[in-house]
Every structure is written in C-alpha cells, then in structure tokens.
Design a protein around this motif. Structure first.
Motif, PDB file in Angstrom:
ATOM      1  N   UNK A 310       0.846  -1.187   0.000  1.00 34.82           N
ATOM      2  CA  UNK A 310       0.000   0.000   0.000  1.00 34.82           C
ATOM      3  C   UNK A 310       0.885   1.242   0.000  1.00 34.82           C
ATOM      4  N   UNK A 311       0.260   2.391  -0.204  1.00 32.18           N
ATOM      5  CA  UNK A 311       0.973   3.667  -0.184  1.00 32.18           C
ATOM      6  C   UNK A 311       0.372   4.540   0.901  1.00 32.18           C
ATOM      7  N   UNK A 312       1.223   5.158   1.725  1.00 30.53           N
ATOM      8  CA  UNK A 312       0.776   6.147   2.710  1.00 30.53           C
ATOM      9  C   UNK A 312       1.510   7.449   2.429  1.00 30.53           C
ATOM     10  N   UNK A 313       0.936   8.547   2.937  1.00 33.18           N
ATOM     11  CA  UNK A 313       1.514   9.865   2.738  1.00 33.18           C
ATOM     12  C   UNK A 313       2.177  10.360   4.009  1.00 33.18           C
ATOM     13  N   UNK A 314       3.386  10.898   3.866  1.00 32.98           N
ATOM     14  CA  UNK A 314       4.056  11.598   4.948  1.00 32.98           C
ATOM     15  C   UNK A 314       4.298  13.033   4.533  1.00 32.98           C
ATOM     16  N   UNK A 315       5.249  13.675   5.134  1.00 33.90           N
ATOM     17  CA  UNK A 315       5.548  15.072   4.811  1.00 33.90           C
ATOM     18  C   UNK A 315       6.401  15.116   3.548  1.00 33.90           C
ATOM     19  N   UNK A 316       5.725  15.326   2.422  1.00 40.06           N
ATOM     20  CA  UNK A 316       6.346  15.340   1.098  1.00 40.06           C
ATOM     21  C   UNK A 316       7.095  14.043   0.816  1.00 40.06           C
ATOM     22  N   UNK A 317       6.428  12.943   1.145  1.00 39.82           N
ATOM     23  CA  UNK A 317       6.999  11.633   0.859  1.00 39.82           C
ATOM     24  C   UNK A 317       5.859  10.644   0.652  1.00 39.82           C
ATOM     25  N   UNK A 318       6.019   9.789  -0.358  1.00 37.41           N
ATOM     26  CA  UNK A 318       5.123   8.656  -0.569  1.00 37.41           C
ATOM     27  C   UNK A 318       5.841   7.419  -0.039  1.00 37.41           C
ATOM     28  N   UNK A 319       5.156   6.641   0.784  1.00 38.89           N
ATOM     29  CA  UNK A 319       5.798   5.488   1.393  1.00 38.89           C
ATOM     30  C   UNK A 319       5.069   4.206   1.006  1.00 38.89           C
ATOM     31  N   UNK A 320       5.821   3.293   0.440  1.00 41.69           N
ATOM     32  CA  UNK A 320       5.293   1.991   0.034  1.00 41.69           C
ATOM     33  C   UNK A 320       5.530   1.023   1.185  1.00 41.69           C
ATOM     34  N   UNK A 321       4.446   0.430   1.688  1.00 34.61           N
ATOM     35  CA  UNK A 321       4.544  -0.405   2.871  1.00 34.61           C
ATOM     36  C   UNK A 321       3.720  -1.673   2.709  1.00 34.61           C
ATOM     37  N   UNK A 322       4.038  -2.719   3.469  1.00 30.25           N
ATOM     38  CA  UNK A 322       3.225  -3.937   3.441  1.00 30.25           C
ATOM     39  C   UNK A 322       1.828  -3.687   3.998  1.00 30.25           C
ATOM     40  N   UNK A 323       0.862  -4.400   3.460  1.00 23.56           N
ATOM     41  CA  UNK A 323      -0.508  -4.319   3.966  1.00 23.56           C
ATOM     42  C   UNK A 323      -0.660  -5.272   5.149  1.00 23.56           C
ATOM     43  N   UNK A 324      -0.132  -4.859   6.282  1.00 21.92           N
ATOM     44  CA  UNK A 324      -0.293  -5.640   7.504  1.00 21.92           C
ATOM     45  C   UNK A 324      -0.820  -4.719   8.588  1.00 21.92           C
ATOM     46  N   UNK A 325      -1.421  -5.319   9.601  1.00 21.12           N
ATOM     47  CA  UNK A 325      -1.993  -4.529  10.688  1.00 21.12           C
ATOM     48  C   UNK A 325      -0.914  -4.197  11.705  1.00 21.12           C
ATOM     49  N   UNK A 326      -0.023  -3.308  11.282  1.00 20.92           N
ATOM     50  CA  UNK A 326       1.069  -2.898  12.169  1.00 20.92           C
ATOM     51  C   UNK A 326       1.436  -1.462  11.861  1.00 20.92           C
ATOM     52  N   UNK A 327       1.679  -0.669  12.904  1.00 24.00           N
ATOM     53  CA  UNK A 327       2.022   0.733  12.747  1.00 24.00           C
ATOM     54  C   UNK A 327       2.723   1.206  14.013  1.00 24.00           C
ATOM     55  N   UNK A 328       2.916   2.502  14.143  1.00 22.30           N
ATOM     56  CA  UNK A 328       3.626   3.024  15.309  1.00 22.30           C
ATOM     57  C   UNK A 328       2.839   2.817  16.604  1.00 22.30           C
ATOM     58  N   UNK A 329       1.526   2.823  16.504  1.00 26.53           N
ATOM     59  CA  UNK A 329       0.718   2.542  17.685  1.00 26.53           C
ATOM     60  C   UNK A 329       0.919   1.129  18.181  1.00 26.53           C
ATOM     61  N   UNK A 330       0.974   0.192  17.240  1.00 25.80           N
ATOM     62  CA  UNK A 330       1.231  -1.200  17.613  1.00 25.80           C
ATOM     63  C   UNK A 330       2.640  -1.352  18.191  1.00 25.80           C
ATOM     64  N   UNK A 331       3.592  -0.566  17.668  1.00 27.50           N
ATOM     65  CA  UNK A 331       4.956  -0.616  18.183  1.00 27.50           C
ATOM     66  C   UNK A 331       5.004  -0.134  19.627  1.00 27.50           C
ATOM     67  N   UNK A 332       4.252   0.918  19.949  1.00 31.12           N
ATOM     68  CA  UNK A 332       4.175   1.389  21.335  1.00 31.12           C
ATOM     69  C   UNK A 332       3.635   0.287  22.238  1.00 31.12           C
ATOM     70  N   UNK A 333       2.566  -0.374  21.812  1.00 33.58           N
ATOM     71  CA  UNK A 333       2.002  -1.463  22.599  1.00 33.58           C
ATOM     72  C   UNK A 333       3.007  -2.595  22.774  1.00 33.58           C
ATOM     73  N   UNK A 334       3.766  -2.882  21.711  1.00 31.96           N
ATOM     74  CA  UNK A 334       4.763  -3.947  21.798  1.00 31.96           C
ATOM     75  C   UNK A 334       5.853  -3.600  22.811  1.00 31.96           C
ATOM     76  N   UNK A 335       6.345  -2.358  22.758  1.00 34.30           N
ATOM     77  CA  UNK A 335       7.370  -1.941  23.712  1.00 34.30           C
ATOM     78  C   UNK A 335       6.848  -2.035  25.146  1.00 34.30           C
ATOM     79  N   UNK A 336       5.637  -1.548  25.372  1.00 30.69           N
ATOM     80  CA  UNK A 336       5.074  -1.600  26.721  1.00 30.69           C
ATOM     81  C   UNK A 336       4.953  -3.049  27.202  1.00 30.69           C
ATOM     82  N   UNK A 337       4.534  -3.920  26.301  1.00 29.90           N
ATOM     83  CA  UNK A 337       4.411  -5.335  26.625  1.00 29.90           C
ATOM     84  C   UNK A 337       5.786  -5.945  26.895  1.00 29.90           C
ATOM     85  N   UNK A 338       6.759  -5.601  26.068  1.00 31.51           N
ATOM     86  CA  UNK A 338       8.113  -6.150  26.213  1.00 31.51           C
ATOM     87  C   UNK A 338       8.763  -5.733  27.527  1.00 31.51           C
TER      88      UNK A 338
END
Length: 411
Positions: A310-338
């Motif tokens: 998939x493609x997401x938009x950042x600050x003047x950047x197009x980012x091609x990423x896998x279509x998986x249910x993972x993002x920075x919010x999930x990373x925060x949860x993972x760190x807290x769990x770890x």
C-alpha cells in the motif's frame, strides 16, 4: 501477521496488548471535548491500489486523488507557517475539502464534512511547555515511558533526508532522559540508520514505522507478540538483543520494489528513493510541483503489480509499505508489553512526534486513557495528541523539564 483487507481503511491497533489504566481521561484531556477540538486524524493516508483497469496511469492518479493528497500532506515552509490564531485551513485546503473528490475518499481523515471541519477553526492543543504543571500532576507517582519520533522531532526537517542531523544539544538531553525513563525512538527510517544518527545504546529503537524493533532478549521474552517474528540480533548492535520484525516475509518484495522505483525516478529532478528496509520512501520535497503528478504516476504504475503493498503519505513523501496490521501505535504497545508495563497502573507513556504516521500512536494512548501524545507542529492541525510543541527546540526544552522534574522528586 494478519494482512489488511482490501478496503482503504486505517490500520487498527490491537486492543489486547494493553489494559486500561486507572488514569482517567479528565487528568489528561486539556484539549477540551471533541465538540470543540475533534481528534479524528489517523496516522497516514492509506490509498487503495485498485485492480480495475483504467485508460491510463495518469488518469488513475487523478481519480484516486493522489495529487490532492500529496498537496494536503505537504505543509508550508517555516516562513509560510500560519499564526496559531489563523484558520486551520488555507484557501487551497478549504477548496480541497469542498471539492467532489472529498465524497469519494474512503480513508477516515477526510470523512469529516467541510462544515464540521470549519466549526473548529483553531485545532490547537495546549502547549506542553505551558501546561507542564498539569502534565507532571498526571505523572505524579507514575513511571514515565518516553517515545520519540526522529525527523521533525529530534531533528529539523531538511530537504535531503541523509542530512537530518539530530538537533544541536539534543543528544546529551536524550542520554540523560534514558537514564531516568525507558526511552524509545520509533521512526520511518531504517533502524540501523537512525541508530547511526543517534548512537546511544541506552535507547530502544524501532525502524520502518515500527516494523523493525530491537529489544533486549529479556524484554522480548515478556512480549506475547514476540513469537515467530523474533530473531536473535545479528546486525552487530548487541549480542543480547532480539529483533521483532512482523513484516519480514515482505523483505524480498520491498527490495524488488525499491530497485524498480529507483530506476523509475531517475528522470525526475529532485526525486529521492530510500530503502527503509520494510518500506520504500519516495521523497518529492525537492521536486517541482508541476512534476508531482509524474512521481505519483510512476509509483502507482509499479504498485499495480503488488497488491500486498500500500501507499501512505508523509511530509512530502510517498511510502510503500506492506498491507499488515502494524504501525507506530502497535509498536508502542509492543514496547510496553516487552518492558512488562502493559498491565501496570503506575505507568505514563508519552509519545512525541510530528508526522501523520505518529497519529496511530497518539490514538492508541488516547483511547487507552493511560498516556498522551504531543504533536510537534508550528501550525494548528487535526490531531489525536493532547498537547503541542512547535519544533525540535521545544522538544528539547520539554524533555529537559521532565528531567529536572524527575530529579527534583528524587532529592
């Protein structure tokens, strides 16, 4: 790892990793209710990669609204920043919101009607510096966990991403903060690259928007999600650390797309393609605006052959990423769990970031009522953060205040 559906929707955070804190939202929501300050922005714009045949790639770019979204995700330069008392939307933005294109968008950021959007003309959360006493009152008796974006947060935004050096004087502040609070950097960059920029082994690091996480082996063993996606570190950072890479099966595909995009962008002056390991970033900050459609067309042309990306938009950047249910919010949860903190009531996570991808983390903390986000922005904007800081200099000042507050409580 679950793959996202074909619908163009926001990535949903897993609600099983963290339990609700006893910290009530009344302690953390100085931004008033959603009646006056709606918080509707998820991180990133997830654009559908349509399988339907169209007359041309250029028409697909227009029909999908890529050009409009590229402009909407490209804020004005520092000299053009609006005063905090100005309207949230520029004339161009108001025109964009009122266009018929709005009705066809399926991602949630633009689901708000024009009337509702303009009913909150100053979507400005309180300054985290001016509200510091309120923040420390909420943190009293709790352990702070600090999460930081890199670009635009620890480093000023620059034209060349390779020159995004951490703000002068920031390193010793981050080092001291890490000695007092668990501190992690979650960035869209390659994890090893941001580690080279920062160079502090005291920190935790997550690259590729949280799809490449480095945690100590002991901490990793505590994480429920660290199963088949955890590997012992082999990249030279530390022998006693584990990698959590929920999208590792996509590595060959990402490398292939990177090479294709690198070749495709050669003819566009100013375009830069970065391989961030689990995502490919196409920067158009230095591309003339009249050539943006060409950038979008070439990205779309290549992505039509990769329905799992998939493609997401950042600050003047197009980012091609896998279509998986993972993002920075999930990373925060993972760190807290770890770190064994996901079930603790005496913990206050704070996330500081400037990009739309950081909205996933802001939203997780806000919905869980166990922490809060701080948006780094000189201009008001819709956000799920509860406070704001103007720039990396204010980020440094805020962290210094946290350090002084923590030390004063220990004496």
């Amino acid at each position: 790892m679950d793959v996202e559906s074909n619908q163009a929707s926001s990535v949903l955070a897993d609600t099983t990793l963290l339990t609700k804190s006893r910290l009530g939202s009344r302690n953390l929501v100085p931004c008033s209710s959603t009646k006056t300050c709606p918080s509707i922005v998820p991180g990133g714009h997830y654009l559908p990669i349509r399988k339907k045949n169209r007359p041309s790639n250029l028409e697909d770019v227009y029909s999908n609204g890529w050009l409009d979204a590229m402009k909407a995700s490209s804020p004005p330069g520092r000299g053009l920043a609006r005063d905090e008392h100005d309207s949230v939307f520029s004339p161009w933005e108001a025109s964009f919101f009122s266009s018929t294109f709005l009705d066809s968008l399926s991602y949630s950021f633009f689901s708000l009607s024009l009337n509702k959007a303009l009913s909150c003309p100053q979507v400005t959360c309180p300054s985290a510096l001016r509200s510091f006493q309120m923040i420390t009152s909420a943190a009293e008796g709790k352990r702070i966990v600090l999460f930081l974006d890199y670009d635009g947060t620890l480093s000023p935004i620059v034209n060349d991403p390779d020159c995004a050096i951490i703000l002068d004087g920031m390193l010793p502040v981050i080092r001291e903060a890490a000695s007092l609070f668990p501190t992690a950097i979650i960035t869209g960059r390659r994890r090893d690259q941001v580690y080279e920029f920062v160079g502090l082994s005291e920190l935790y690091y997550a690259g590729s928007h949280g799809m490449d996480i480095m945690v100590p082996t002991v901490a990793a063993s505590k994480a429920d999600t660290c199963t088949q996606n955890c590997d012992t570190s082999t990249d030279g950072q530390a022998a006693d650390e584990n990698l959590f890479q929920p999208a590792k099966e996509f590595l060959p595909m990402i490398d292939e797309v990177f090479r294709s995009l690198l070749e495709s962008m050669r003819g566009i002056d100013g375009a830069k393609v970065e391989n961030n390991k689990f995502c490919v970033s196409v920067h158009y900050r230095r591309v003339s605006e009249e050539n943006w459609y060409d950038v979008a067309q070439r990205v779309l042309s290549i992505l039509q052959g990769y329905p799992r990306l998939k493609v997401t938009h950042g600050r003047k950047v197009l980012e091609v990423r896998p279509k998986i249910k993972w993002n920075k919010g999930k990373a925060v949860e993972f760190f807290m769990d770890s770190l064994g903190l996901s079930n603790s009531f005496d913990v206050l996570p704070i996330y500081i970031g400037d990009d739309r991808t950081d909205e996933d983390a802001f939203r997780v903390l806000r919905e869980k009522h166990n922490g809060f986000g701080i948006l780094v922005s000189a201009a008001p904007k819709e956000t799920s953060a509860l406070y704001m800081l103007k720039d990396p200099t204010e980020v440094k000042d805020f962290i210094e205040c946290l350090i002084k507050w923590k030390k004063s409580g220990e004496t």
